[in-house]
Write a protein that holds these residues in place. Structure first.
Motif, PDB file in Angstrom:
ATOM      1  N   HIS A 103      -7.043  -2.006   3.034  1.00  0.00           N
ATOM      2  CA  HIS A 103      -7.497  -2.819   1.901  1.00  0.00           C
ATOM      3  C   HIS A 103      -6.391  -3.762   1.432  1.00  0.00           C
ATOM      4  O   HIS A 103      -6.655  -4.914   1.069  1.00  0.00           O
ATOM      5  N   VAL A 109      -4.484  -0.979  -7.721  1.00  0.00           N
ATOM      6  CA  VAL A 109      -5.822  -1.006  -7.142  1.00  0.00           C
ATOM      7  C   VAL A 109      -6.006   0.301  -6.379  1.00  0.00           C
ATOM      8  O   VAL A 109      -5.277   0.570  -5.417  1.00  0.00           O
ATOM      9  N   ARG A 145      -7.193   6.820  -3.603  1.00  0.00           N
ATOM     10  CA  ARG A 145      -7.788   7.448  -4.789  1.00  0.00           C
ATOM     11  C   ARG A 145      -7.277   8.870  -4.989  1.00  0.00           C
ATOM     12  O   ARG A 145      -7.383   9.422  -6.082  1.00  0.00           O
ATOM     13  N   ALA A 198      -5.988   2.737   2.227  1.00  0.00           N
ATOM     14  CA  ALA A 198      -5.329   1.861   1.253  1.00  0.00           C
ATOM     15  C   ALA A 198      -4.609   0.719   1.965  1.00  0.00           C
ATOM     16  O   ALA A 198      -4.627  -0.435   1.512  1.00  0.00           O
ATOM     17  N   VAL A 220      -1.743  -1.159  -3.964  1.00  0.00           N
ATOM     18  CA  VAL A 220      -2.967  -0.495  -3.522  1.00  0.00           C
ATOM     19  C   VAL A 220      -2.625   0.953  -3.195  1.00  0.00           C
ATOM     20  O   VAL A 220      -1.761   1.221  -2.349  1.00  0.00           O
ATOM     21  N   HIS A 246      -8.002   2.587  -3.836  1.00  0.00           N
ATOM     22  CA  HIS A 246      -8.976   2.354  -2.767  1.00  0.00           C
ATOM     23  C   HIS A 246      -8.772   3.374  -1.660  1.00  0.00           C
ATOM     24  O   HIS A 246      -7.654   3.608  -1.206  1.00  0.00           O
ATOM     25  N   SER A 256       0.871  -1.178   0.000  1.00  0.00           N
ATOM     26  CA  SER A 256       0.000   0.000   0.000  1.00  0.00           C
ATOM     27  C   SER A 256       0.902   1.220   0.000  1.00  0.00           C
ATOM     28  O   SER A 256       1.923   1.248   0.685  1.00  0.00           O
TER      29      SER A 256
END
Length: 503
Positions: free
Chosen positions: A129, A117, A99, A126, A96, A119, A73
């Motif tokens: 997730h 990804v 956004r 992040a 990850v 998130h 992340s």
């Protein structure tokens, strides 16, 4: 700490990372009477130091861990480091990212072959997730900062500094978010040169280490600002804090304006644009010099990253002048009568007006939002305010008001219900001292100015949008005055935007 010294000396980073230059910031050094050196981590292949820790950690994985694929992340820079390292090592990587991550960082990760990804709205969302995906898919996590191998990889920055500059060093200033970089640098430098001060620099709205140091334990911030997204984490890592608590000498906090001024400073010395986190160290150096009065010392700042979105440059440029105390933002009430703008400008004197926003509001007084260029910083600001108040102008200093700087300065204006015979002109004039005042003197006190907007854009000419109350019978005289002035102009009275928003 001796264990970290060995880890750093044997770290695997140079298969992908460069030994970056330690360069003299000549302009900054002259201005502040110190020898200021910049460690150019922005010159890594991914434009950030994060590559060091990511690769060192991944190179030490077992074959089974590599085969499962890796996940991390990140707000962007660690993500690029993991993606490039995975490409080099032949490992599949899932990244990850929040956004809110700048597009330039997301695109870079994809270019290095990482699966992105998006998130959540911050790093912590992040991270949560990524932990969920790790459990569901059996992937191997690569932490951005809270891992001994990551810390050791970042510590090679400190190793290079001492090899590149064996002479006296007063302090090393390190941008701090999760703490991997400062932990690695401190673990190495304090083993060999305990006399060198290690100083953490964080944004005022993301003080993860500063709060932890004050509390004597790790704390979780309720929220963090994301302007300096590279250090926007709510809690410093457990292992970085263990090291930092023992070895870091001081924590400094800097404002958004000071960060923007740091970006400008670095650009003027290197012609390279840092991301906000990448300018933290320079902002911290300047604050440290101001607080201590230190001179003739060697101060080193880590330029930790240069992944800047182009769209943010206008905001940075605008705020940099405030960060350098080269501009004051004032709300001034002046009489609503012909010639009042000219009187106001004469009170300001030879100081440049960087912005002027005004729209007619009532028959008695006008509220002006003005940017005033400063020569001598805060002392000059006090003199400007005093001069205006002495003339009887009520003044509100908005220089430190965030809402005014971000929003209000762009919203001054609107429809005026009581303005008769208004004409609207766009006027271009040479950007030099006195040009704006000359324009106002040419209008004289015959016609009332009912709308005025000007902002210095750094070009060699200025642009003014001005509304003036001119009866139809006097408009030939008004145009003749503009012609004598010699500034290019055009009539915007029939512009549909004027009809919609201003007239």
């Amino acid at each position: 700490m001796k264990n970290y010294l060995q880890r750093i000396l044997t770290a695997s980073v140079y298969d992908v990372a460069n030994q970056t230059p330690l360069t003299l910031a000549s302009n900054l050094s002259r201005r502040f009477n110190n020898r200021i050196l910049l460690k150019r981590e922005d010159m890594q292949p991914v434009f950030s130091f994060k590559l060091r820790g990511a690769y060192n950690c991944m190179a030490k994985l077992s074959d089974a861990e590599k085969a499962r694929g890796v996940i991390c992340s990140s707000a962007g820079n660690h993500a690029q480091g993991v993606a490039l390292s995975a490409q080099k090592l032949g490992i599949k990587a899932t990244i990850v990212m929040p956004r809110t991550t700048p597009a330039i960082k997301v695109d870079a990760v994809r270019q290095w072959g990482g699966r992105v990804v998006l998130h959540g709205d911050n790093y912590d969302a992040a991270k949560a997730h990524a932990e969920k995906l790790t459990e569901e898919r059996g992937l191997t996590p690569i932490p951005p900062f809270d891992h001994p191998d990551v810390i050791a990889g970042q510590g090679t920055v400190g190793m290079e500094i001492l090899s590149q500059h064996p002479g006296p060093i007063h302090a090393v200033f390190v941008p701090t978010g999760g703490g991997g970089l400062i932990a690695g640098i401190a673990a190495y430098i304090k083993q060999l040169r305990p006399d060198i001060r290690i100083i953490s620099v964080e944004p005022e709205d993301a003080p993860t280490l500063e709060r932890a140091m004050a509390a004597g334990r790790r704390v979780t911030l309720d929220e963090v600002g994301i302007f300096a997204d590279g250090v926007a984490v709510k809690q410093i890592g457990k292992e970085p804090f263990r090291i930092a608590r023992e070895l870091v000498d001081e924590c400094l906090l800097v404002s958004t304006d000071e960060i923007c001024a740091g970006i400008k400073d670095i650009f003027e010395d290197t012609r390279t644009v840092m991301e906000p986190a990448g300018a933290l160290a320079v902002a911290g150096i300047k604050k440290y010099i101001a607080q201590t009065g230190i001179t003739d010392a060697t101060l080193i700042g880590i330029n930790c990253g240069a992944n800047m979105n182009f769209s943010r440059l206008a905001h940075v440029a605008e705020r940099a002048e405030l960060g350098e105390h080269r501009e004051a933002v004032l709300a001034v009430t002046i009489p609503e009568r012909p010639g009042s703008f000219k009187d106001f400008c004469e009170t300001i004197g030879n100081r440049p007006i960087t912005e002027f926003n005004y729209r007619y509001a009532s028959a008695d007084e006008a509220h002006v939002f003005a940017g005033i260029g400063l020569v001598n910083g805060l002392d000059d600001r006090d003199e400007v305010v005093a001069a205006l108040e002495e003339k009887g102008y009520p003044v509100l200093d908005l220089t430190d008001d965030e809402m005014s700087k971000v929003h209000v300065r762009h919203m001054v204006g609107g429809h005026a219900q009581q303005v008769a015979d208004e004409v609207l002109y766009h006027v271009r004039f040479p950007e030099r001292p006195g040009a704006l005042l000359n324009f106002l003197k040419r209008l004289g006190k015959r016609w009332n100015i009912s709308l005025f907007h000007y902002r210095n854009h750094g070009a060699d000419y200025g642009r003014v949008l001005v509304g003036v109350q001119v009866p139809p019978a006097e408009r030939a005289d008004f145009k003749a005055s503009l012609d004598k002035l010699g500034y290019p102009y055009r009539d915007e009275s029939n512009n549909p935007a004027y009809a919609l928003f201003l007239s």
